[in-house]
Enzyme design. Structure first.
Site, PDB file in Angstrom:
ATOM      1  N   THR A  52      21.001  99.643 155.044  1.00  0.00           N
ATOM      2  CA  THR A  52      21.513 100.530 153.996  1.00  0.00           C
ATOM      3  C   THR A  52      22.930 100.176 153.548  1.00  0.00           C
ATOM      4  OG1 THR A  52      22.183 102.071 155.739  1.00  0.00           O
ATOM      5  CG2 THR A  52      20.069 102.490 154.645  1.00  0.00           C
ATOM      6  N   ARG A  53      23.624  99.353 154.337  1.00  0.00           N
ATOM      7  CA  ARG A  53      25.007  99.000 153.994  1.00  0.00           C
ATOM      8  C   ARG A  53      25.245  97.553 154.396  1.00  0.00           C
ATOM      9  NH1 ARG A  53      30.345  99.593 156.220  1.00  0.00           N
ATOM     10  NH2 ARG A  53      31.845 100.553 154.812  1.00  0.00           N
ATOM     11  N   THR A  89      26.143  96.439 157.996  1.00  0.00           N
ATOM     12  CA  THR A  89      27.046  97.308 158.732  1.00  0.00           C
ATOM     13  C   THR A  89      26.462  98.693 158.978  1.00  0.00           C
ATOM     14  OG1 THR A  89      28.130  97.782 156.603  1.00  0.00           O
ATOM     15  CG2 THR A  89      29.192  96.180 158.042  1.00  0.00           C
ATOM     16  N   SER A  90      25.287  98.969 158.430  1.00  0.00           N
ATOM     17  CA  SER A  90      24.587 100.206 158.752  1.00  0.00           C
ATOM     18  C   SER A  90      23.133 100.071 158.336  1.00  0.00           C
ATOM     19  CB  SER A  90      25.211 101.418 158.044  1.00  0.00           C
ATOM     20  OG  SER A  90      24.635 102.619 158.526  1.00  0.00           O
ATOM     21  N   SER A  91      22.266 100.825 159.019  1.00  0.00           N
ATOM     22  CA  SER A  91      20.836 100.728 158.718  1.00  0.00           C
ATOM     23  C   SER A  91      20.123 101.979 159.197  1.00  0.00           C
ATOM     24  CB  SER A  91      20.223  99.501 159.407  1.00  0.00           C
ATOM     25  OG  SER A  91      20.245  99.669 160.816  1.00  0.00           O
TER      26      SER A  91
END
Length: 376
Positions: free
Chosen positions: A69-70, A90-92
């Site tokens: 997501t990021r 860096t995000s998921s």
């Protein structure tokens, strides 16, 4: 096909029969937490927007896989249509089967209070709230926007857990029974041990490895546990908006320079990053090695570099392997030693190893006569 049918199918594939996590996954609408995501394509990270293709959206989010997501500093929520992103994830939203696996290893009972480390999309937090009730769930993430978006999406689904914005490896304003991390750490943050009640359990992964570590807090403030036989890999915990930039100059040098030591290898060139157990053992021996693997018309090249200035290049051409090494340590020789051990013993020793953790978070793994300290 409605989302509930998709979620039921997902739950059946992500959990074994009889799992207490099957029903929460079957009744948690994952699509509401991942309206947009980044798809890794040959051309880089490409934006996917659920509203633009409803069927593809449901097919993606109700499949047992991770959705990024990021990437770098750019969240999919903020990207322009048709955008591409550069950098590392860096995000998921972690694949639901792995979320359930980590929850199982944490031995979460129905009356446990839980700290969910790594809020991310909020989906894992929602699964916890679904089973335990929001009053027993706290989630923490370093990124304000991630927490803001997750909190709004959780509330739309009827959940209002406590959400903390801050560095999860620093001091914690929380005390409870279980800590489950979907980020990796090395060593265990002392604040986690301080926050757990005596007898409480943590479940996490060790940075740079595929090791799932579970441990129960002892009266002395430390913890004892083991390395589980399952495998997992998570992004490492971060303290800022993005990970620090990595200096790739030594890897670039490794790709072209003549080594101080040049010799043939008895083993083929290996893609260490995708050889999880070998890579894990190497990380325990010499933590912090960067890897790059290149294929070209049947030839294979593997590069290794370490911040201490050591580097190695292994080239496999026409069935012959030549290894160049330089610096204070011989990195490829470490890798060969790992493969020697595997052949001689039939396995590597870390699965099922006993783990002891000091109150300061230093880990020692033991299995038979093998010992491995894990610190900074």
């Amino acid at each position: 096909m409605e989302w509930k049918d998709h979620a039921a199918t997902l739950a059946a594939s992500a959990t074994p029969p009889g799992s207490r996590w099957r029903e929460p996954i079957a009744t948690t609408p994952r699509h509401t937490f991942v309206p947009r995501w980044w798809a890794n394509t040959r051309d880089g990270w490409e934006l996917r927007d659920g509203d633009s293709d409803h069927d593809r959206w449901l097919a993606a989010v109700y499949r047992d896989w991770t959705l990024v997501t990021r990437v770098g500093n750019l969240h999919a929520d903020h990207a322009e249509p048709g955008a591409c992103a550069d950098g590392s994830p860096t995000s998921s939203s972690t694949l639901p089967g792995l979320i359930a696996q980590m929850f199982r290893h944490a031995s979460i009972g129905d009356r446990c209070t839980v700290l969910d480390v790594g809020t991310g999309s909020g989906y894992g937090t929602a699964v916890l709230c679904n089973r335990l009730g929001a009053a027993r769930v706290t989630s923490i993430d370093v990124d304000p926007y991630l927490n803001e978006a997750a909190a709004a999406r959780l509330e739309k689904n009827g959940y209002k857990p406590r959400i903390i914005t801050g560095d999860a490896t620093g001091p914690l304003d929380w005390e409870g029974d279980r800590i489950v991390a979907t980020v990796s750490v090395r060593p265990v943050p002392p604040s986690w041990l301080a926050a757990l009640k005596t007898g409480g359990r943590l479940a996490t992964t060790i940075t740079g490895t595929s090791l799932i570590l579970t441990a129960d807090k002892q009266e002395d403030g430390g913890a004892v546990g083991r390395v589980e036989y399952d495998r997992a890999g998570f992004m490492r915990a971060r303290a800022g908006a993005d990970y620090p930039a990595r200096d790739q100059s030594l890897l670039e040098r490794a790709g072209v320079e003549e080594g101080e030591n040049v010799e043939s290898s008895r083993y083929p060139v290996l893609d260490v990053v995708n050889a999880w157990d070998v890579g894990t053992m190497l990380e325990l021996i010499a933590p912090g090695i960067e890897h790059r693997y290149i294929t070209d018309n049947g030839d294979r090249v593997a590069l290794m570099a370490h911040p201490d200035g050591s580097w190695a290049r292994a080239e496999e051409r026409g069935g012959m392997v030549t290894v160049h090494q330089s610096g204070p340590r011989r990195l490829w020789s470490y890798l060969d030693a790992v493969r020697d051990r595997w052949i001689r013993h039939g396995e590597l020793p870390f699965r099922g190893a006993r783990a002891t953790i000091t109150p300061e978070g230093m880990i020692t793994l033991r299995r038979g006569d093998w010992t491995a300290p894990i610190g900074q």
